[in-house]
Design an enzyme around this catalytic site. Structure first.
Site, short mmCIF file in Angstrom:
data_model
loop_
_atom_site.label_atom_id
_atom_site.label_comp_id
_atom_site.label_asym_id
_atom_site.label_seq_id
_atom_site.Cartn_x
_atom_site.Cartn_y
_atom_site.Cartn_z
N THR A 129 0.81 -1.21 0.00
CA THR A 129 0.00 0.00 0.00
C THR A 129 0.85 1.27 0.00
O THR A 129 1.89 1.34 0.65
CB THR A 129 -0.92 -0.03 1.24
OG1 THR A 129 -1.69 -1.22 1.18
CG2 THR A 129 -1.86 1.17 1.27
N GLU A 130 0.36 2.24 -0.75
CA GLU A 130 1.00 3.56 -0.81
C GLU A 130 -0.06 4.63 -0.61
O GLU A 130 -1.27 4.32 -0.71
CB GLU A 130 1.65 3.75 -2.19
CG GLU A 130 2.72 2.73 -2.47
CD GLU A 130 3.46 2.99 -3.79
OE1 GLU A 130 3.08 3.93 -4.53
OE2 GLU A 130 4.40 2.24 -4.05
N PRO A 131 0.34 5.87 -0.38
CA PRO A 131 -0.67 6.92 -0.17
C PRO A 131 -1.68 6.98 -1.31
O PRO A 131 -2.85 7.24 -1.09
CB PRO A 131 0.17 8.20 -0.10
CG PRO A 131 1.50 7.76 0.42
CD PRO A 131 1.71 6.38 -0.15
N ILE A 160 1.75 0.22 6.91
CA ILE A 160 2.45 -1.07 6.88
C ILE A 160 2.52 -1.65 8.30
O ILE A 160 3.12 -1.02 9.20
CB ILE A 160 3.87 -0.92 6.30
CG1 ILE A 160 3.82 -0.27 4.91
CG2 ILE A 160 4.58 -2.28 6.26
CD1 ILE A 160 2.95 -0.98 3.88
N THR A 161 1.92 -2.83 8.48
CA THR A 161 2.03 -3.51 9.77
C THR A 161 3.51 -3.87 9.98
O THR A 161 4.14 -4.44 9.08
CB THR A 161 1.15 -4.77 9.80
OG1 THR A 161 -0.20 -4.37 9.59
CG2 THR A 161 1.26 -5.49 11.14
N GLN A 341 -24.30 -3.16 22.27
CA GLN A 341 -25.73 -2.87 22.50
C GLN A 341 -26.28 -3.69 23.67
O GLN A 341 -27.02 -3.18 24.50
CB GLN A 341 -26.52 -3.18 21.20
CG GLN A 341 -27.94 -2.69 21.21
CD GLN A 341 -28.02 -1.16 21.22
OE1 GLN A 341 -27.09 -0.49 20.79
NE2 GLN A 341 -29.10 -0.63 21.75
N LEU A 343 -24.68 -4.79 26.18
CA LEU A 343 -24.15 -4.25 27.44
C LEU A 343 -24.62 -2.82 27.71
O LEU A 343 -24.34 -2.27 28.78
CB LEU A 343 -22.62 -4.31 27.46
CG LEU A 343 -22.03 -5.61 28.03
CD1 LEU A 343 -22.14 -6.75 27.02
CD2 LEU A 343 -20.58 -5.43 28.43
N GLY A 345 -25.10 0.97 28.30
CA GLY A 345 -24.16 2.02 28.71
C GLY A 345 -22.83 1.46 29.15
O GLY A 345 -21.76 2.02 28.86
N GLU A 368 -6.24 -5.89 3.84
CA GLU A 368 -6.15 -7.02 2.88
C GLU A 368 -7.33 -7.04 1.91
O GLU A 368 -7.86 -8.11 1.57
CB GLU A 368 -5.94 -8.35 3.60
CG GLU A 368 -4.54 -8.41 4.19
CD GLU A 368 -4.12 -9.79 4.62
OE1 GLU A 368 -4.39 -10.76 3.90
OE2 GLU A 368 -3.49 -9.89 5.70
#
Ligand code: COS
Length: 390
Positions: A129-131, A160-161, A341, A343, A345, A368
């Site tokens: 990936t790139e901008p 990038i991970t 939802q 749980l 609040g 991905e």
């Protein structure tokens, strides 16, 4: 034949991953989610010791030798513990897939072996990936210009991970012949880390920009034939998308378990809220969707195993992996939102983990290949589909 029993090997891998998630990931998940960092010094040695950073690398190079399906099952368990930590630990699987698919025997010996040293654990990053190039892989701007006996790499990769903290990168760049793949030493001169991202979810993973500035790459580190990388990338994603689907199932499962337990304990109007069908049906729907998602990634993983065994790409795998990724990403988002939802609040507060699960789930519809790209892949396949038979 269809058999829904796990093999002994799968059972052992899943049990080990579950214990690791329970004892190593869950206890630190909240802290590192808050800090927004991957605790590499703390967790990497343990993950490597357990064989998790090299799980998908064949045994002959020192890895765990797990096939794509079993590796996906392992990722489901780890993501049940923490999807952020799992994303950084599991990135080696994605980054090394192109080497396994397109690499020569020498490249596998050199680079895969390097990532399997349990005493000296290392990370790998997948630099696609790139901008300005995410879904549209062909518009990558990073270049690798032929220079003497190799190439000079220049460009910027983003999101990038393990970017900037990896020892090895698989990098995709434009060459005279089109898109080509390269294996790049993370310690090479000219490789540097850009911005460390501050994310909504999977905050315990490390995500950063990576810059390549006049990086010299020997010609023997080119992956596959010049100009062949588009197909390598597609085959990589075909093989790894079931793993992301599995991560999504793991997060959804964790959210379901929390909501289910809460609904049995929370008393309103004199009874546990579980007695209301509005709540119990919501939980039943969560279960239906988690089970459906798991079967979808099992099937895609099984087809990925066949690709690895035969070395042949298949349209069936492309379709199945996109279906599993699309379904499980959307499913995890829905299940985790519903868990919040249930749980009420309390779910919205950081005292309970369901808000983290909801934040973590969002990326499953994005990385991905977005939920929309998966549908695009399927839409393109419609031309070749006349009937949907078994
Ligand atoms: N396996 C093998 N070959 C494949 C393939 C696959 N899964 N998918 C496509 N190809 C081949 C095609 O057969 C075609 O070959 P020919 O030129 O010989 O006919 C070539 O690759 C181009 O295919 P296509 O025309 O379908 O490419 P598009 O440019 O239309 O792009 C999409 C296709 C959108 C599907 C692709 O760019 C994609 O998957 N993008 C998402 C990438 C992504 O997931 N990014 C997120 C970052 S990854 S962390």
């Amino acid at each position: 034949m269809i058999d829904f029993e796990l093999t002994d090997e799968q059972r052992a891998a899943v049990d080990m991953a579950h214990d690791f998630a329970l004892n190593e990931l869950r206890p630190i998940a909240e802290e590192w989610d808050k800090k927004g960092e991957f605790p590499a010094d703390l967790i990497l040695p343990k993950a490597a010791q357990a064989g998790l950073t090299s799980a998908g690398i064949p045994e002959e190079y020192g890895g765990g030798g797990l096939d794509p399906l079993t590796a996906a099952m392992v990722f489901e368990e780890l993501a049940w513990g923490c999807a952020g930590l799992t994303t950084s630990i599991g990135a080696n699987n994605l980054a090394t897939a192109p080497i396994q698919i397109a690499g020569t025997e020498e490249q596998k010996q050199k680079w895969l072996t390097r990532l399997c040293d349990e005493k000296n654990p290392k990370l790998a990053g997948f630099c696609l990936t790139e901008p300005e190039a995410g879904s549209d892989v062909s518009s990558i701007k990073t270049t690798a210009k032929a220079d003497g006996d190799g190439f000079i790499l220049n460009g910027q990769k983003c999101f990038i991970t393990n970017g900037g903290i990896s020892d090895v990168y698989t990098v995709f760049a434009q060459t005279d012949n089109g898109l080509s793949g390269f294996i790049v030493d993370g310690n090479a001169e000219g490789v540097s880390m850009g911005r460390h991202e501050d994310k909504l979810g999977i905050r315990a993973s490390h995500t950063a920009e990576v810059f390549f500035e006049n990086v010299k790459i020997p010609k023997e580190d080119m992956l596959g034939e010049p100009g062949s990388a588009f197909v390598t990338v597609m085959q990589t994603l075909d093989q790894t998308r079931a793993g992301v689907a599995a991560l999504a199932v793991g997060v959804a499962r964790a959210a379901f378990e929390e909501a289910n337990a809460y609904a049995k304990e929370r008393v309103q109007f004199g009874s546990p809220i579980m007695v209301n069908q509005a709540i119990s049906f919501m939980l039943a729907d969560m279960l239906i969707n988690i089970e459906a998602g798991r079967r979808l990634y099992y099937y895609a993983g099984w087809l990925a195993n066949r690709m690895v065994e035969t070395g042949k790409a298949s349209r069936r795998l492309t379709v199945a992996s996109s279906i599993s990724k699309a379904f499980c990403g959307d499913m995890a988002m829905k299940v985790t939102t519903d868990a919040v939802q249930v749980l009420g609040g309390y779910g919205y507060m950081k005292d309970y983990p369901v808000e983290k699960y909801m934040r973590d789930a969002k990326i499953m519809q994005i990385y991905e290949g977005t939920a929309q790209i998966q549908r695009y892949v399927l839409a393109v396949s419609l031309n070749g589909i006349k009937e949907v038979k078994q």
